[in-house]
Design a protein around this motif. Structure first.
Motif, PDB file in Angstrom:
ATOM      1  N   LEU A 148       1.076  -1.493  -0.443  1.00 19.45           N
ATOM      2  CA  LEU A 148       0.038  -0.387  -0.606  1.00 19.45           C
ATOM      3  C   LEU A 148       0.867   0.955   0.125  1.00 19.45           C
ATOM      4  CD1 LEU A 148      -2.658   1.091   0.014  1.00 19.45           C
ATOM      5  CD2 LEU A 148      -3.079   0.809   2.856  1.00 19.45           C
ATOM      6  N   GLY A 149       2.302   1.000   0.611  1.00 21.92           N
ATOM      7  CA  GLY A 149       2.725   1.877   0.788  1.00 21.92           C
ATOM      8  C   GLY A 149       4.095   2.750  -0.679  1.00 21.92           C
ATOM      9  N   GLY A 150       3.732   1.136  -1.436  1.00 20.55           N
ATOM     10  CA  GLY A 150       4.287   1.857  -3.192  1.00 20.55           C
ATOM     11  C   GLY A 150       3.239   2.396  -3.546  1.00 20.55           C
ATOM     12  N   ARG A 151       1.728   2.099  -3.353  1.00 20.92           N
ATOM     13  CA  ARG A 151       0.943   2.842  -4.243  1.00 20.92           C
ATOM     14  C   ARG A 151       0.943   3.854  -3.868  1.00 20.92           C
ATOM     15  NH1 ARG A 151       1.839  -1.476  -5.226  1.00 20.92           N
ATOM     16  NH2 ARG A 151       3.174   0.187  -6.409  1.00 20.92           N
ATOM     17  N   PHE A 152       1.017   4.614  -2.775  1.00 14.33           N
ATOM     18  CA  PHE A 152       1.203   5.465  -2.046  1.00 14.33           C
ATOM     19  C   PHE A 152       2.008   6.854  -2.658  1.00 14.33           C
ATOM     20  CE2 PHE A 152       2.973   9.014   0.830  1.00 14.33           C
ATOM     21  CZ  PHE A 152       1.617   9.715   1.271  1.00 14.33           C
ATOM     22  N   ALA A 153       3.301   5.961  -2.958  1.00 13.86           N
ATOM     23  CA  ALA A 153       4.251   6.893  -3.299  1.00 13.86           C
ATOM     24  C   ALA A 153       4.237   6.925  -5.161  1.00 13.86           C
ATOM     25  CB  ALA A 153       5.637   6.013  -3.024  1.00 13.86           C
ATOM     26  N   ASN A 154       3.032   6.360  -5.794  1.00 15.64           N
ATOM     27  CA  ASN A 154       2.875   6.535  -6.678  1.00 15.64           C
ATOM     28  C   ASN A 154       2.260   7.140  -7.038  1.00 15.64           C
ATOM     29  OD1 ASN A 154       3.083   2.886  -7.944  1.00 15.64           O
ATOM     30  ND2 ASN A 154       5.427   4.126  -8.058  1.00 15.64           N
ATOM     31  N   LEU A 155       0.953   7.248  -6.245  1.00 18.27           N
ATOM     32  CA  LEU A 155       0.120   8.716  -6.459  1.00 18.27           C
ATOM     33  C   LEU A 155       0.331   9.962  -6.364  1.00 18.27           C
ATOM     34  CD1 LEU A 155      -2.817   8.760  -6.097  1.00 18.27           C
ATOM     35  CD2 LEU A 155      -2.806   8.280  -3.721  1.00 18.27           C
ATOM     36  N   ILE A 156       1.763   9.825  -5.577  1.00 20.07           N
ATOM     37  CA  ILE A 156       2.278  11.523  -4.898  1.00 20.07           C
ATOM     38  C   ILE A 156       3.305  11.745  -5.863  1.00 20.07           C
ATOM     39  CG2 ILE A 156       1.613  11.284  -2.577  1.00 20.07           C
ATOM     40  CD1 ILE A 156       4.493  10.704  -2.004  1.00 20.07           C
ATOM     41  N   GLY A 157       4.005  10.651  -6.860  1.00 20.52           N
ATOM     42  CA  GLY A 157       4.484  10.729  -7.574  1.00 20.52           C
ATOM     43  C   GLY A 157       6.287  11.245  -6.851  1.00 20.52           C
ATOM     44  N   TRP A 158       6.904   9.639  -5.802  1.00 22.22           N
ATOM     45  CA  TRP A 158       8.091   9.821  -5.268  1.00 22.22           C
ATOM     46  C   TRP A 158       8.191   8.674  -5.174  1.00 22.22           C
ATOM     47  CZ3 TRP A 158       7.754  13.546   0.254  1.00 22.22           C
ATOM     48  CH2 TRP A 158       6.931  14.858   0.268  1.00 22.22           C
ATOM     49  N   GLU A 159       9.815   8.772  -4.702  1.00 21.69           N
ATOM     50  CA  GLU A 159      10.228   7.138  -4.573  1.00 21.69           C
ATOM     51  C   GLU A 159      10.248   6.971  -3.392  1.00 21.69           C
ATOM     52  OE1 GLU A 159      13.860   8.805  -5.083  1.00 21.69           O
ATOM     53  OE2 GLU A 159      14.798   7.989  -6.754  1.00 21.69           O
ATOM     54  N   GLY A 160       9.829   5.672  -3.645  1.00 22.59           N
ATOM     55  CA  GLY A 160      10.013   4.858  -2.062  1.00 22.59           C
ATOM     56  C   GLY A 160      10.819   5.213  -1.064  1.00 22.59           C
ATOM     57  N   TRP A 161      11.621   5.467  -0.918  1.00 23.99           N
ATOM     58  CA  TRP A 161      12.910   5.889   1.141  1.00 23.99           C
ATOM     59  C   TRP A 161      11.822   7.172   0.816  1.00 23.99           C
ATOM     60  CZ3 TRP A 161      15.167  10.209   0.861  1.00 23.99           C
ATOM     61  CH2 TRP A 161      14.973  11.003   0.102  1.00 23.99           C
ATOM     62  N   ALA A 162      11.717   8.010   0.147  1.00 20.94           N
ATOM     63  CA  ALA A 162      11.019   9.683   0.038  1.00 20.94           C
ATOM     64  C   ALA A 162       9.602   9.268   1.099  1.00 20.94           C
ATOM     65  CB  ALA A 162      11.289  10.259  -0.855  1.00 20.94           C
ATOM     66  N   ALA A 163       8.891   8.835   0.191  1.00 14.86           N
ATOM     67  CA  ALA A 163       7.263   8.204   0.677  1.00 14.86           C
ATOM     68  C   ALA A 163       7.223   8.323   2.140  1.00 14.86           C
ATOM     69  CB  ALA A 163       6.751   7.558  -0.547  1.00 14.86           C
ATOM     70  N   TYR A 164       8.783   7.186   2.011  1.00 19.15           N
ATOM     71  CA  TYR A 164       8.155   6.458   4.159  1.00 19.15           C
ATOM     72  C   TYR A 164       8.330   7.490   4.920  1.00 19.15           C
ATOM     73  CZ  TYR A 164       9.565   3.524   7.363  1.00 19.15           C
ATOM     74  OH  TYR A 164       9.748   2.776   8.120  1.00 19.15           O
ATOM     75  N   LYS A 165       8.203   8.623   4.778  1.00 16.36           N
ATOM     76  CA  LYS A 165       8.292   9.536   6.198  1.00 16.36           C
ATOM     77  C   LYS A 165       6.208  10.273   6.302  1.00 16.36           C
ATOM     78  CE  LYS A 165       9.176  14.481   7.387  1.00 16.36           C
ATOM     79  NZ  LYS A 165       9.430  15.461   7.373  1.00 16.36           N
ATOM     80  N   PRO A 166       5.895  10.258   5.109  1.00 18.37           N
ATOM     81  CA  PRO A 166       4.858  11.295   4.725  1.00 18.37           C
ATOM     82  C   PRO A 166       4.294   9.663   5.611  1.00 18.37           C
ATOM     83  CG  PRO A 166       6.194  11.240   2.922  1.00 18.37           C
ATOM     84  CD  PRO A 166       6.548  10.764   3.509  1.00 18.37           C
ATOM     85  N   TYR A 167       4.259   8.622   4.046  1.00 19.88           N
ATOM     86  CA  TYR A 167       3.007   7.451   5.136  1.00 19.88           C
ATOM     87  C   TYR A 167       2.799   6.826   6.454  1.00 19.88           C
ATOM     88  CZ  TYR A 167       1.098   2.382   3.419  1.00 19.88           C
ATOM     89  OH  TYR A 167       1.018   1.339   3.466  1.00 19.88           O
ATOM     90  N   ALA A 168       4.569   7.127   7.021  1.00 21.02           N
ATOM     91  CA  ALA A 168       4.589   6.355   7.950  1.00 21.02           C
ATOM     92  C   ALA A 168       3.737   7.410   9.004  1.00 21.02           C
ATOM     93  CB  ALA A 168       5.888   6.366   8.735  1.00 21.02           C
ATOM     94  N   LEU A 169       4.194   8.567   8.808  1.00 24.08           N
ATOM     95  CA  LEU A 169       3.233   9.642  10.213  1.00 24.08           C
ATOM     96  C   LEU A 169       1.832   9.771   9.909  1.00 24.08           C
ATOM     97  CD1 LEU A 169       5.326  12.414   9.401  1.00 24.08           C
ATOM     98  CD2 LEU A 169       5.020  10.728  11.243  1.00 24.08           C
ATOM     99  N   THR A 170       1.236   9.144   8.097  1.00 25.03           N
ATOM    100  CA  THR A 170       0.354   9.051   8.232  1.00 25.03           C
ATOM    101  C   THR A 170      -1.012   7.560   8.781  1.00 25.03           C
ATOM    102  OG1 THR A 170       0.055   9.797   6.165  1.00 25.03           O
ATOM    103  CG2 THR A 170      -1.968   9.335   6.482  1.00 25.03           C
ATOM    104  N   TRP A 171       0.038   6.648   9.201  1.00 29.30           N
ATOM    105  CA  TRP A 171      -0.622   5.795   9.679  1.00 29.30           C
ATOM    106  C   TRP A 171      -0.716   6.086  10.811  1.00 29.30           C
ATOM    107  CZ3 TRP A 171      -3.432   1.335   9.084  1.00 29.30           C
ATOM    108  CH2 TRP A 171      -3.572   0.571   7.521  1.00 29.30           C
ATOM    109  N   VAL A 172       0.436   6.294  11.815  1.00 30.60           N
ATOM    110  CA  VAL A 172       0.186   6.772  13.054  1.00 30.60           C
ATOM    111  C   VAL A 172      -0.990   7.867  13.688  1.00 30.60           C
ATOM    112  CG1 VAL A 172       1.569   7.933  14.904  1.00 30.60           C
ATOM    113  CG2 VAL A 172       3.073   6.849  12.858  1.00 30.60           C
ATOM    114  N   ALA A 173      -1.126   8.643  12.610  1.00 28.51           N
ATOM    115  CA  ALA A 173      -2.446   9.280  13.000  1.00 28.51           C
ATOM    116  C   ALA A 173      -3.582   8.133  13.018  1.00 28.51           C
ATOM    117  CB  ALA A 173      -2.501  10.195  12.135  1.00 28.51           C
TER     118      ALA A 173
END
Length: 663
Positions: A166-191
């Motif tokens: 699901l994180g990979g799909r999030f990265a594809n959606l916002i157009g970021w590389e996987g490593w860069a999308a990890y932080k916003p994706y993780a923080l979103t999941w915590v919320a």
């Protein structure tokens, strides 16, 4: 005060907010499902918007300004929540109250955790140690639409990839590389986890109790859980699901089918995100069934019908969780003939100090420790008459049983990674502490003169707010501080870090040059390259395939880690290019087309080479050192530079590395 504190329902022999007798849940199924979906969407949107705003702060590090803003921002949100709890707002429409609660909980988690990271692109822990593997998995999932192993090509994935897919799909959606999308994706999941926990608690207790339980869950996560964001949801949601499960199994009447299915959905979710929590959830459900069955038989009920009834209630839980688990686990099960040909894994070969001693969070001289102690006392006092307390005490006992089993597993040269359950123990005791203190407040209001009731409520509310602020500031200023420092100090793939440092004697400062050189020499996309590298950070930033994983503990058991290490050792015996090429052609493994080796002759190299190995290129490997700590041993192997002096290879030196590509 019309809020939660004065409620007389929290005192006396009746269970604390025991679910309604005619239903296993306090919310109707349709309402619960709708709320779960809507609250997750609201939490994600609020978190992303706040992260976007926080990223615009632009505060240069090192500075205490982010910590100050995080502390004040989270304290303001906590104050608003406690005021609403104390004074109530029943005149507001129900959905307005729910929306406000979702926004506040999401804002609290996001502000407290995002502001300290405001000027770094890394999540807590940076790209160091375990985060390197997590970012590698995110990078892999962002490069492929299906499931795949994080490192090895053409290998069924071993680590559950549901969260990362699901994180990979999030990265594809916002157009970021996987490593860069990890932080916003993780923080979103915590919320999202905090807000969903509120909804799940609302299924089994009143709204205001659910809100306090969600806050206690969020605080426990800040101290211990959020550094593994893919494991945090299944940990945070286990306790309310356990309460629901206890009630569903304990009912003498027919248990609603959809309740059992929902419990199975949770167990299945744990299976596709974090294997350990899946195993513990299964243990919890089975243990509850055994305890309930034993109690009924002790009361004189016939064993046969009792066992049959409980078994029939376990069946839908098992079937639903199995179907969900197969979404992720089926490729691995097929590759291992449904575990009949399952290689031994080193994933559980880890025994840190936290696993060597039984956890006693209730004995810590901290605000959180006092809360856990209150929770333990409440569980012991109320477990016989209270479904909530009984189910939560079962979790606590199960955690300690898991620690005992993990210790016994040492005789089989493995562990059960018991320390990973500390977060479940902490949040269960913390939530129980909230319930216990509320009962104590209600008891005092009833026993003392009614003239003191308002004062008791005001003092209790103030102390609760101060306690929550204290725990939050402790997490921001102490518990997460080392992880924050790594997030700012570790290097990006651009060759610098969040503080603008670019030290050529740091290996990370050459990452961008390495990536560019590999692309130029191979002329291939990253997913078309197979690397044998001594710089494993490359694997976190680009979706290269790896010939060898950095450590055996994160290696897929289907990949034959030890055999690959032996094969690399065999390659180092080559003396000529022809000999090495022959070894590569006859290898039973798919061989690398890119070698990234340390070049000790470089002025930027920090690798120490024994005199007898002078002039050679170096590759660092790791072996399993369990039960020693650290649980890996580093060792170097050495290649003769002459074996790459052939038209079949092209070499280019980049900083401390020699990059060699097979034509």
């Amino acid at each position: 005060m019309a809020g939660i504190l004065p409620s007389p329902l929290l005192t006396g022999p009746s269970p604390i907010d025991e679910p309604r007798r005619d239903s296993a849940v306090r919310l109707p199924l349709r309402g619960a499902v709708v709320e779960l979906l809507l609250c997750a969407v609201v939490a994600a949107v609020v978190s992303l918007l706040l992260q976007f705003a926080v990223a615009r702060l632009g505060i240069s590090e090192p500075s205490f300004a982010p910590e100050a803003l995080a502390s004040v921002g989270s304290a303001l949100v906590l104050t608003a929540l406690f005021l609403l709890l104390a004074f109530g707002h029943r005149r507001s429409p129900r959905w307005t109250r729910l929306l406000g609660t979702w926004v506040a909980l999401s804002a609290f988690s996001t502000l407290a955790l995002a502001i300290p990271l405001q000027s770094t692109r890394f999540y807590y822990g940076g790209s160091s140690v375990d985060n390197g593997f997590r970012m590698q998995y995110m990078t892999r999932m962002a490069s492929t639409p299906g499931l795949a192993d994080m490192n090895y090509a053409h290998t069924a994935p071993y680590y559950p990839g549901g969260w990362f897919w699901l994180g990979g799909r999030f990265a594809n959606l916002i157009g970021w590389e996987g490593w860069a999308a990890y932080k916003p994706y993780a923080l979103t999941w915590v919320a999202v986890t905090t807000v969903v926990a509120f909804t799940l608690w609302s299924v089994v207790v009143r709204r205001r109790l659910a809100l306090l339980a969600a806050l206690a869950t969020a605080l426990a996560g800040m101290l211990h859980g959020i550094e593994e964001p893919y494991a945090w949801p299944s940990a945070a949601w286990l306790t309310p699901v356990a309460v629901l499960c206890w009630h569903a199994l304990r009912r003498q009447q027919h248990a609603p089918r959809w309740t059992l299915i929902c419990i199975g959905c949770y167990v299945g979710f744990a299976a596709v995100t974090y294997t350990l929590h899946f195993a513990f959830a299964v243990l919890m459900v089975v243990t509850m069934a055994v305890l309930i069955g034993a109690f009924r038989v002790h009361q004189g009920q016939p064993p046969g019908p009792t066992a049959k009834q409980l078994f029939l209630r376990l069946v839908p839980i098992g079937l639903v969780s199995l179907v969900l688990a197969l979404l992720v686990w089926l490729p691995y099960l097929l590759a291992t003939s449904f575990l009949l040909d399952n290689p031994r894994s080193a994933a559980q070969h880890y025994l840190p100090e936290d696993s060597a001693f039984l956890p006693v969070p209730m004995m810590q001289a901290t605000t959180f420790g006092v809360l856990c102690l209150a929770g333990l006392v409440w569980l012991l006092v109320r477990c016989r008459r209270n479904e909530v307390a009984a189910s939560m005490l079962t979790i606590v006992i199960a955690v300690y049983v898991w620690f005992v089993l993990s210790t016994l597993a040492l005789m089989a040269r493995t562990t059960l990674l018991a320390f990973r359950l500390n977060v479940i123990l902490d949040l269960t005791l913390a939530v129980a502490g909230v319930f216990g203190l509320l009962e104590l407040i209600g008891y005092l209001r009833r026993q003392l003169d009614s003239r003191h009731a308002l004062r008791i409520s005001m003092v209790s509310c103030a102390l609760g707010l101060l306690g929550a602020i204290t725990i939050t500031q402790g997490a921001i200023g102490l518990a997460l501080q080392d992880s924050v420092e790594r997030a700012y100090a570790d290097y990006y793939p651009t060759g610098d870090n969040a503080m603008g440092h670019r030290d050529p004697h740091k290996p990370g400062s050459w990452t961008d040059d390495e990536i560019r050189t590999i692309a130029e020499l191979t002329g291939r996309q990253p997913t078309q390259n197979l690397l044998l590298t001594t710089d494993y950070k490359l694997m976190s930033f680009q979706p290269y395939w790896g010939f060898q994983q950095e450590t055996p503990h994160y290696a897929n058991p289907l990949a034959d880690y030890d055999e690959r290490a032996a094969e690399i050792q065999r390659w180092t015996t080559a003396r000529t290019s022809d000999e090495l090429l022959r070894m590569l052609r006859t290898s039973r493994f798919e061989t690398p087309n890119v070698f990234v080796l340390s070049n000790p002759a470089s002025p930027y190299s920090t690798v120490a080479v024994p005199p007898e190995q002078a002039g050679k290129l170096v590759l660092q490997l790791k072996g399993d050192a369990f039960p020693q700590l650290p649980n890996v041993r580093d060792y170097d192997v050495y290649f003769y530079p002459a074996v790459f002096d052939s038209p079949a290879f092209v070499r280019r030196d980049v900083g401390p590395y020699a990059i060699i590509v097979r034509r």
